[in-house]
Design a protein around this motif. Structure first.
Motif, PDB file in Angstrom:
ATOM      1  N   GLY A 542     -90.579  41.421 -13.395  1.00  0.00           N
ATOM      2  CA  GLY A 542     -90.174  41.092 -14.889  1.00  0.00           C
ATOM      3  C   GLY A 542     -91.804  40.758 -15.379  1.00  0.00           C
ATOM      4  N   GLN A 565     -88.982  46.194 -14.170  1.00  0.00           N
ATOM      5  CA  GLN A 565     -87.903  46.467 -14.816  1.00  0.00           C
ATOM      6  C   GLN A 565     -87.105  46.512 -16.739  1.00  0.00           C
ATOM      7  N   THR A 566     -87.411  44.836 -16.787  1.00  0.00           N
ATOM      8  CA  THR A 566     -87.620  44.410 -18.145  1.00  0.00           C
ATOM      9  C   THR A 566     -88.961  43.784 -18.238  1.00  0.00           C
ATOM     10  N   GLU A 568     -89.888  40.477 -20.723  1.00  0.00           N
ATOM     11  CA  GLU A 568     -88.609  39.843 -22.075  1.00  0.00           C
ATOM     12  C   GLU A 568     -89.680  39.186 -22.631  1.00  0.00           C
ATOM     13  N   LEU A 584     -88.617  50.472 -16.021  1.00  0.00           N
ATOM     14  CA  LEU A 584     -88.635  50.133 -17.542  1.00  0.00           C
ATOM     15  C   LEU A 584     -87.174  50.515 -18.200  1.00  0.00           C
ATOM     16  N   LYS A 585     -86.430  48.997 -18.343  1.00  0.00           N
ATOM     17  CA  LYS A 585     -85.364  50.107 -20.027  1.00  0.00           C
ATOM     18  C   LYS A 585     -85.539  48.445 -20.560  1.00  0.00           C
ATOM     19  N   ARG A 586     -86.371  47.742 -21.204  1.00  0.00           N
ATOM     20  CA  ARG A 586     -86.237  46.860 -23.004  1.00  0.00           C
ATOM     21  C   ARG A 586     -87.577  46.290 -22.565  1.00  0.00           C
ATOM     22  N   ILE A 587     -87.502  46.257 -23.473  1.00  0.00           N
ATOM     23  CA  ILE A 587     -89.088  44.768 -24.090  1.00  0.00           C
ATOM     24  C   ILE A 587     -88.559  44.516 -25.371  1.00  0.00           C
ATOM     25  N   THR A 588     -89.066  42.894 -24.797  1.00  0.00           N
ATOM     26  CA  THR A 588     -88.154  41.996 -26.439  1.00  0.00           C
ATOM     27  C   THR A 588     -89.589  41.215 -26.260  1.00  0.00           C
ATOM     28  N   LEU A 607     -87.091  53.684 -20.350  1.00  0.00           N
ATOM     29  CA  LEU A 607     -87.100  52.225 -21.684  1.00  0.00           C
ATOM     30  C   LEU A 607     -86.099  53.356 -22.583  1.00  0.00           C
ATOM     31  N   GLU A 611     -87.581  46.302 -28.692  1.00  0.00           N
ATOM     32  CA  GLU A 611     -87.618  45.464 -30.179  1.00  0.00           C
ATOM     33  C   GLU A 611     -88.064  44.719 -30.911  1.00  0.00           C
ATOM     34  N   LYS A 615     -83.782  51.400 -30.175  1.00  0.00           N
ATOM     35  CA  LYS A 615     -83.062  51.639 -29.539  1.00  0.00           C
ATOM     36  C   LYS A 615     -82.365  52.316 -29.256  1.00  0.00           C
TER      37      LYS A 615
END
Length: 929
Positions: A542, A565-566, A568, A584-588, A607, A611, A615
């Motif tokens: 992360g 993986q993320t 954040e 990598l699944k998510r970017i915030t 991905l 954010e 999405k």
């Protein structure tokens, strides 16, 4: 004599040192000549590219002919077609070495094309490539030549190439078109050198006027950097032509560039360039007799200040060289050391990359004027003697001096040394401790010094250090001594490890340092000035917590972090790149204000959310409201997969295709999905099979308008005629909604689209939340544009109104009962958003960050497609709108960026970010100029 099939431009042939051809096609004749390579050659010719292709295969054992050497040197680019039989050909491998050599000494563009061969086999010499090399060794090929071939294959495999299976799914006709487009775009960044014959003065004057007008019409850094590079080449060429017009006799000019003019010189000459690589008479590896010049040739050149030599050898006394030289660049300097009688007392710049030197500064005279030394890639260099002879040295580049084992301790006496580059010096184990006491040193590049230790704890002494590159130095090497014990001054506490970095550090490259999450501190409290950070190729899962607190960060690079993986809570940065992070699944972000101005996300197969931008989720997990809006209540999707295409919008990456279960995409207040087949769910009041536009009047109703549903049924197309547009700077599908009554336009360029198999149908279905922008009586035009690889079969629209209150409550109850449902993505809500308004009343919903929208927008401006999509289709913009458009392109990016970033910081990072992030070298020791 070699025989070429060539297609030339209509202009006259230029001299051998100039570029006469756009493309040189390199290939293995037996397996592609009459098929793929012939089709590729034809495509280049039809594009109007002067192209060279050899028509005969050399006999076994025959060396490369001078004609081929000249052909490559006269070409702006080389397209290398790698097929399965290519590595078995000495001819192909020799040609490859020559092409890469031309790339290193010029702006020659090289594009590898992998035709039914795995690039990894080329890079690592495995599979059929490994078998070919085994045969070469059995046939008793020269070990040095085999080593050279292997190095060339590794080098070319690391370039951004094109793979048949990856980029065209095996369809050769599409692949050929893509190759031509990529070459076209790469060459468009390089202005063709002037083909100088005998230009009248009027032509020179017209070019001066053109350059002046261009300079007075400057554009924003982010938008026009490539233009500046092209203009720089144009100015250089024009300057050379002006000097050429000084006299028909070369010896009477003040500067000479053409090597055919440079053999004779007089006292008027101030600058001279001589490249004997252009006069190779056999092979490019020096197997034959070389031309050797006498040093007495310089006897009359008393005013010579600038001297550029390449592949040149001299005999005689070196004291004949000009005494007033300021700049000496000598590529592949042949001697083992600098001659003691070489007059360098007034020299300021010494560049001898790829030299044969074993030692430097030994036996030379005192050189008080010397400030810059570049000996990069001098693989034989083992020793650097006393630096006391060069007391005013400011920059020392020893990159890739792979035999260098020691740095003389007198380097600590260079009080003016600003930049030291030791990248790739793998045999260096330690640095003199007095080096770290230099208060002038602000750039230290140690990347790839994989055996270096005992330096980390000394970094805190360097109070002026701003750029530190320690990439590819394992953290274990920093933490532990030679016995494997933890160094007592560092210990295992990460807070202590990072405390040795100086507070003024602005640029930190820690790529490939084996840094896990646990290796980072809670915060980088001592790095308040940090602006650039590269975390690539580290096993982080992360975003390290310490990165979130870097308030001054401008650029953040994270590539090939395969455990990531993320991400954040990303801080506010101007440029952010995340590439090839497979998990990598998510970017915030910490807030919507933290979304980068430039964001590059490529090859992150899992991905699904960035954010505030987009999405996409499996349709089975969507909330009931989304299902209802799209009319999907009665459809079953379990187990169905489709291919999704991510448009690249640049020539560095091709479009990327991945296979997913059916997804729903949320972005810019638009909800979209792609379905296989041609069955369109829901009811549509307006349908069309021929035109690209549908016009309608919004009916008056007591029910509130919620938005607009739009569908299209399209087919993957591979016909001879292109029914759609060919611009690849935008998505293959673009939709425009134009409210003529209010003058508002919205253009939607989706981040990904469904990609049907050849000849198969697919449905594109979207809901636009336009309720606040439409009212009864409005005249509306909806238009659909598709790239030439697709064909629209049918498309249509339907107004969506708010339903009865009881029905709304029931849908909410259903959504609340579904624990697995994903609520609608609260991204951008439709409206008049200034950051999306590229020209007055026109909103470009594309690709997130501002500068990338502006770049894409700018690429369209000169095309017919631009007026179709951004205009009304039957008229051009008014003078007022055109003026505003120019303002956006020239100043808009900087003006809008200044609202979130001070200009003084951005000035330091003006190169187009997404074009540089792919090459790690581009970020080494990057600093303000």
């Amino acid at each position: 004599m070699a025989r070429f099939r060539e297609h030339e431009a209509s202009s006259s042939r230029s001299s051998p040192s100039r570029c006469c051809y756009h493309v040189f096609l390199s290939f293995r004749g037996e397996d592609t000549r009459r098929a793929f390579t012939d089709h590729l050659y034809t495509a280049f010719v039809e594009k109007g590219f002067p192209t060279l292709l050899d028509e005969e295969e050399l006999e076994r054992g025959e060396d490369i002919k001078p004609e081929f050497v000249n052909a490559i040197q006269q070409s702006r680019s080389s397209v290398i077609v790698f097929s399965k039989d290519c590595p078995s050909s000495r001819w192909c491998l020799d040609e490859l070495v020559l092409i890469l050599k031309q790339k290193r000494i010029s702006d020659h563009v090289v594009l590898p094309v992998f035709y039914n061969i795995d690039p990894s086999h080329v890079r690592h010499q495995t599979g059929s490539v490994g078998e070919a090399f085994a045969r070469h060794e059995e046939n008793q090929q020269s070990p040095n030549k085999v080593k050279q071939w292997r190095a060339a294959l590794r080098e070319v495999a690391d370039l951004a190439g094109m793979v048949l299976q990856n980029q065209a799914n095996g369809y050769e006709s599409k692949f050929v078109k893509q190759i031509v487009k990529v070459v076209d775009e790469k060459l468009s960044r390089l202005r063709t050198p002037f083909i100088v014959a005998s230009y009248p003065i009027g032509i020179i004057d017209s070019r001066v006027k053109y350059i002046n007008s261009w300079l007075n019409d400057g554009s924003a850094d982010v938008v026009d950097e490539n233009q500046k590079v092209n203009m720089h080449q144009m100015i250089c060429d024009m300057g050379r032509e002006i000097v050429r017009l000084e006299s028909k006799e070369p010896e009477k000019r003040i500067r000479l560039w053409n090597d055919t003019d440079s053999f004779n010189g007089t006292e008027t000459i101030e600058g001279l360039a001589l490249d004997m690589h252009m006069h190779s008479v056999n092979t490019p590896w020096g197997d034959s007799d070389e031309i050797v010049f006498k040093t007495t040739a310089f006897a009359r050149m008393s005013k010579l200040r600038l001297l550029h030599l390449s592949h040149v050898q001299f005999k005689g006394c070196y004291e004949e060289f000009p005494k007033g030289l300021r700049w000496l660049c000598w590529l592949e300097f042949p001697l083992k050391s600098l001659p003691s009688d070489l007059p360098l007392e007034r020299l300021v710049y010494l560049e001898m990359p790829h030299s044969n030197m074993r030692q430097v500064f030994k036996g030379i005279k005192y050189l008080p004027s010397l400030k810059n030394v570049d000996l990069g890639h001098s693989h034989c260099l083992t020793e650097i003697s006393n630096f006391s002879l060069v007391p005013n040295l400011e920059s020392l580049v020893l990159e890739d001096c792979s035999s260098l084992v020691d740095v003389h301790e007198s380097i600590g006496n260079l009080k003016r040394l600003v930049c030291l580059n030791l990248k790739g010096c793998k045999k260096i184990r330690k640095l003199p401790k007095n080096l770290f006491n230099l208060q002038s040193l602000d750039t230290l590049t140690l990347s790839g010094c994989s055996n270096l230790n005992e330096f980390w704890t000394e970094l805190g002494k360097m109070k002026s250090l701003k750029v530190l590159d320690v990439a590819e130095i394992p953290i274990s090497q920093v933490l532990m001594n030679t016995t494997g014990e933890v160094k007592p001054r560092i210990g295992r506490n990460p807070e202590c490890l990072w405390s040795f970095l100086t507070r003024c550090l602005a640029h930190l490259n820690i790529r490939s340092c084996s840094l896990s999450d646990e290796a980072f501190p809670k915060d980088f409290g001592n790095l308040h000035s940090l602006e650039f950070l590269d975390l690539s190729r580290n096993p982080i899962r992360g975003l390290p917590h310490c990165v979130r607190g870097l308030r001054g960060l401008v650029r953040l690079i994270i590539t090939q972090c395969y455990s990531l993986q993320t991400l954040e809570g990303l801080p506010r940065v101007t440029n952010f790149a995340v590439v090839d992070c497979g998990l990598l699944k998510r970017i915030t972000f910490q807030s919507s204000l933290c979304v980068p101005i430039e964001l590059l996300s490529v090859h992150n197969v899992k991905l699904v959310e960035i954010e505030y931008l987009y999405k996409f989720v499996p349709i089975a997990r969507c909330d009931a409201e989304t299902i209802k809006l799209l009319g999907l209540c009665n459809l079953k999707f379990k187990g169905i997969t489709i291919r999704m295409l991510f448009p690249s919008r640049n020539s560095v990456f091709g479009d990327v295709i991945y296979k997913y279960h059916i997804q729903v995409l949320y972005e810019y207040g638009i909800i979209s999905t792609f379905l296989p087949g041609n069955v369109v769910p829901g009811q549509f009041s307006h349908k069309n099979r021929g035109s690209c536009s549908i016009s309608f009047t919004v009916p008056c109703s007591n029910l509130r308008i919620r938005g607009l549903n739009i569908f299209s049924v399209y087919t993957s197309y591979d016909g001879d005629l292109d029914p759609g547009y060919s611009c690849d700077k935008i998505s293959p599908i673009v939709t425009k909604v134009h409210n003529k009554s209010t003058g508002m336009k919205w253009i939607y360029d989706p981040s990904l689209i469904g990609f049907p198999d050849l000849g198969e149908d697919m449905v594109f279905l979207s809901h636009w939340s336009l309720g606040n922008e439409l009212k009864g009586g409005d005249q509306v035009i909806v238009s659909m544009f598709m790239r030439s690889s697709f064909r629209v079969n049918e498309w249509g629209i339907q107004l969506v109104h708010e339903q009865h209150q009881d029905q709304e409550k029931m849908m909410i109850m259903i959504a609340q009962q579904d624990d697995n449902a994903v609520p609608s993505f609260p991204s951008v809500v439709f409206g008049r958003l200034p950051e999306f308004e590229m020209i007055p009343r026109t909103y470009f919903l594309s690709n997130g960050p501002l500068s990338r929208r502006t770049l894409t927008f700018g690429h369209w401006k000169e095309s017919d497609l631009f007026d179709d999509i951004f205009g009304d289709g039957d008229s051009h913009y008014s003078d007022e709108e055109t003026g505003v458009y120019k303002l956006v392109l020239q100043q808009g990016v900087q003006n809008k960026i200044q609202k979130v970033e001070p200009r003084s910081r951005l000035r330091k990072y003006h190169m187009p970010f997404m074009l540089r992030v792919l090459h790690d070298d581009a970020f080494l020791a990057s600093r303000a100029t």
